[in-house]
Structure formats: C-alpha cells, structure tokens
Design a protein around this motif. Structure first.
Motif, PDB file in Angstrom:
ATOM      1  N   TRP A  84      18.298  -0.857  16.713  1.00  0.00           N
ATOM      2  CA  TRP A  84      19.140  -0.470  15.648  1.00  0.00           C
ATOM      3  C   TRP A  84      18.197  -0.267  14.500  1.00  0.00           C
ATOM      4  N   ASN A 123      16.191   2.983  14.600  1.00  0.00           N
ATOM      5  CA  ASN A 123      17.163   3.950  14.518  1.00  0.00           C
ATOM      6  C   ASN A 123      17.406   4.561  13.057  1.00  0.00           C
ATOM      7  N   ASP A 165      16.218   8.164  11.977  1.00  0.00           N
ATOM      8  CA  ASP A 165      17.271   9.316  11.651  1.00  0.00           C
ATOM      9  C   ASP A 165      17.214   9.496  10.228  1.00  0.00           C
ATOM     10  N   ALA A 214      22.786  11.161  11.888  1.00  0.00           N
ATOM     11  CA  ALA A 214      22.955  10.869  13.132  1.00  0.00           C
ATOM     12  C   ALA A 214      22.387  11.901  13.974  1.00  0.00           C
ATOM     13  N   LEU A 243      20.813  11.166  17.401  1.00  0.00           N
ATOM     14  CA  LEU A 243      21.264  10.639  18.651  1.00  0.00           C
ATOM     15  C   LEU A 243      22.162  11.689  19.406  1.00  0.00           C
ATOM     16  N   LEU A 246      24.859   2.018  20.937  1.00  0.00           N
ATOM     17  CA  LEU A 246      25.765   2.753  19.876  1.00  0.00           C
ATOM     18  C   LEU A 246      26.872   3.240  20.596  1.00  0.00           C
ATOM     19  N   CYS A 299      29.464   8.645  13.299  1.00  0.00           N
ATOM     20  CA  CYS A 299      28.083   7.973  13.916  1.00  0.00           C
ATOM     21  C   CYS A 299      27.164   7.661  13.066  1.00  0.00           C
ATOM     22  N   LEU A 339      25.437   4.175  12.830  1.00  0.00           N
ATOM     23  CA  LEU A 339      23.964   3.955  13.054  1.00  0.00           C
ATOM     24  C   LEU A 339      23.501   3.043  11.723  1.00  0.00           C
ATOM     25  N   CYS A 351      28.670  10.388  19.876  1.00  0.00           N
ATOM     26  CA  CYS A 351      27.553  10.360  19.336  1.00  0.00           C
ATOM     27  C   CYS A 351      26.569  11.399  19.724  1.00  0.00           C
TER      28      CYS A 351
END
Length: 336
Positions: free
Chosen positions: A71, A74, A78, A86, A89, A114, A131, A135, A329
């Motif tokens: 996480w 991510n 992103d 997002a 994803l 997620l 999403c 995230l 997502c």
C-alpha cells in the motif's frame, strides 16, 4: 444638471461592475472549494467510508503482514506519475498498456487486497468512493499499522480512465538515477530535498529484490557497501542473474524490518543502504544534513514524512466532474 446625471450614471455602472466582479470571484472560490480535496469528503455520502478502509487494512494486515508495504509503495507509484487518480490499478487492454505491467513496476503486487477493500466499500455505498481515495487512505492506514504516524489526508479524488505506461519513465524517479535527477523529478510535484529524504524513509520497511542490487555485487562488490553487511547480502542474492519468478530479496532493515522508524537513516549512514539512491542520500550535500537529523530524531522524520506524503497525495488529482468513480478498480466503467 447634466453633469450630475453623468456622474450618477458612472457611479451606478461602477457599482454594478464591482458587485458582478465580486460575486463572480466569490462563486469561483466556492466552486474551487467544492471541486477540490477536503477533509472527510464522504461525511454526507458515505460517512463510514474511512472507517471501513481502516478496518479492512487492519484485518488484511493481520492476515498478510506484507500488504502494508504494498500500500505504501502504491501511493508513490500512482501519485508520482502525473496524477493521483488510481491509473496504476488499471489492467491492460488491447488499446492500453497498464502501468503495473511495466519493468519499473517490478515487485508491485497485492492489488487484490485493494479490490477487497473496494468490495467492502461498495457493499455499503455503491458508486460513491473512488479507487484513488482508497489507494491513498489505505497507504496512510498501512503506515499506522507499521508503527508510523497517523497523517490526516484529504479525500475527494476521482478515478482516471487511462493508464500512463508511456510516460511512466518521465515522471517516476529511479533508484539508479543521479541525485540531481531524483530531486528534480520530485521538485516537479512540489516536494523539496527534505521531503525526498523523508519519503525515502519508507525504505525502513519492506524488502529490495535482488534484481535491483546485483549490479552492486557482481562481478565485484561495490566498495561503498559496508563490508560487514556484504556477506548477508551475498547470501540472499547468490545468483548474478536472479530469476525474477523466484523472488530473491534482502530486507531493507535487518534490525526492525517490520517497523516504520528512523533506523533506515542510521543504516545508510553506516553504508548499509541497498540501493544507489540510499547511498547517494548520505553523500550529496543537498540531502546529507537531513539524513543526519532524521537519524537522530524520529519525531522530526515523522513530521517531514507526513508533510511530504500529504503533498504527494494531492498531486494533480481529478476532482469535481472530472474522471469517474470506478465500480471495479482494475477496469474503467465503460468496459462493463
């Protein structure tokens, strides 16, 4: 008399113009406030949204400890690439390559968790929570599970409709790039040298894949590495050409590998940083003073990490009527 009439007319027109301008400006500011990120964005539409995310993060972390590292990574992968929306994803389609399938995304995983959080949210508030917000908030709550600070973050992001694989290299800093390049890429999204040092403190937890560090071990060991630490790294990365599928890795911090703390800075000052960028933080005059200060003071590290992560999380989000709220997502809504 005519003079007075003209004066009165001029004042009347001026007053109307000023009132119109003021009202327009106020409406614009109100529109910005409505469309921008705010604290507790879902208080009316899904008041339990952040509680659901937090509870899911806790449950998933209890079952699968390494989810918290995913996480945290991510949000970096992103939000650093043009927009916090997002796009990371999204799955690949016939017309679009996914960011998460690029070489630079090697090691990213656990996206299914997620999806688990999204499903829990959808059961309570279908079609409301993005999403992109999931995230960001899951990363924040993951930091807490690892012993790090709680960071108040705004919500209100919407989801993008395309992945950005073709520009990923342009935006995402690489661990082998010069410190000047790394600092420049972060500067483009508003994060200064102090913030860069703090964000890289995320290397306090998780692991580094051998594929990313074998060039420091073979054919010769990088003399910048602490010789006392080298045998451990060689034991973990025993193959000069590691098989990516075998998932060979070294823990970033042997002392407290599962705790988000400032031990990372003490390690790199002791030449135990695994990546080139870790080593450069201690040798570059623009970053070393902050490394030393964060190594001595964990509260200072937490404060600067919180500041930098907030800036990262607010990088060029889609808000208002831009983008969409994905039902899943990994797929844009129009494909359903």
């Amino acid at each position: 008399m005519k003079m007075r009439s003209k004066t009165f007319l001029f004042l009347l027109i001026s007053a109307v113009f000023f009132f119109s301008e003021t009202t327009f400006a106020e409406n614009n500011e109100e529109e910005k406030a409505v469309e921008g990120l705010v604290m507790n964005y879902y208080k009316d539409t899904c008041p339990q949204a952040e509680d659901i995310i937090k509870e899911q993060v806790k449950l998933l972390y209890k079952r699968h400890k390494n989810t918290a590292f995913s996480w945290l990574r991510n949000i970096f992968h992103d939000c650093a690439v043009e927009s916090c929306d997002a796009s990371l994803l999204l799955d690949s389609t016939r017309r679009m390559m996914s960011e998460k399938e690029m070489d630079r995304s090697f090691g990213l995983r656990n996206f299914r968790y997620l999806d688990t959080i999204k499903e829990a949210i959808e059961r309570e508030c279908p079609g409301v929570v993005s999403c992109a917000d999931i995230l960001v908030i899951s990363a924040r709550d993951g930091v807490v599970q690892l012993g790090g600070p709680h960071i108040p973050l705004k919500t209100g992001r919407r989801d993008g409709r395309r992945s950005r694989a073709e520009i990923l290299e342009q935006y995402l800093p690489d661990h082998n790039e010069s410190m000047s390049t790394v600092l420049e890429k972060f500067k483009s999204i508003g994060i200064d040298a102090k913030g860069v040092v703090a964000l890289l403190g995320a290397h306090s937890v998780g692991r580094t894949h051998c594929t990313k560090i074998v060039h420091r071990l073979y054919p010769e060991v990088d003399p910048a590495l602490n010789p006392d630490h080298v045998p451990h790294i060689l034991k973990k990365c025993y193959d000069p050409i590691p098989d990516p599928k075998s998932v060979q890795y070294v823990r970033n911090d042997r002392g407290t590998p599962m705790i988000f703390d400032n031990n990372y800075y003490r390690n790199i000052l002791d030449s135990k940083g695994l990546l080139i960028v870790d080593h450069q933080l201690t040798t570059d005059k623009r970053t070393r003073p902050y490394v030393v200060k964060m190594a001595k003071n964990q509260d200072y590290f937490f404060k600067e990490f919180s500041r930098a992560l907030t800036i990262l999380s607010e990088n060029n989000p889609l808000t208002g009527t831009k983008g969409e709220i994905r039902r899943e997502c990994s797929v844009v809504n129009k494909l359903h």
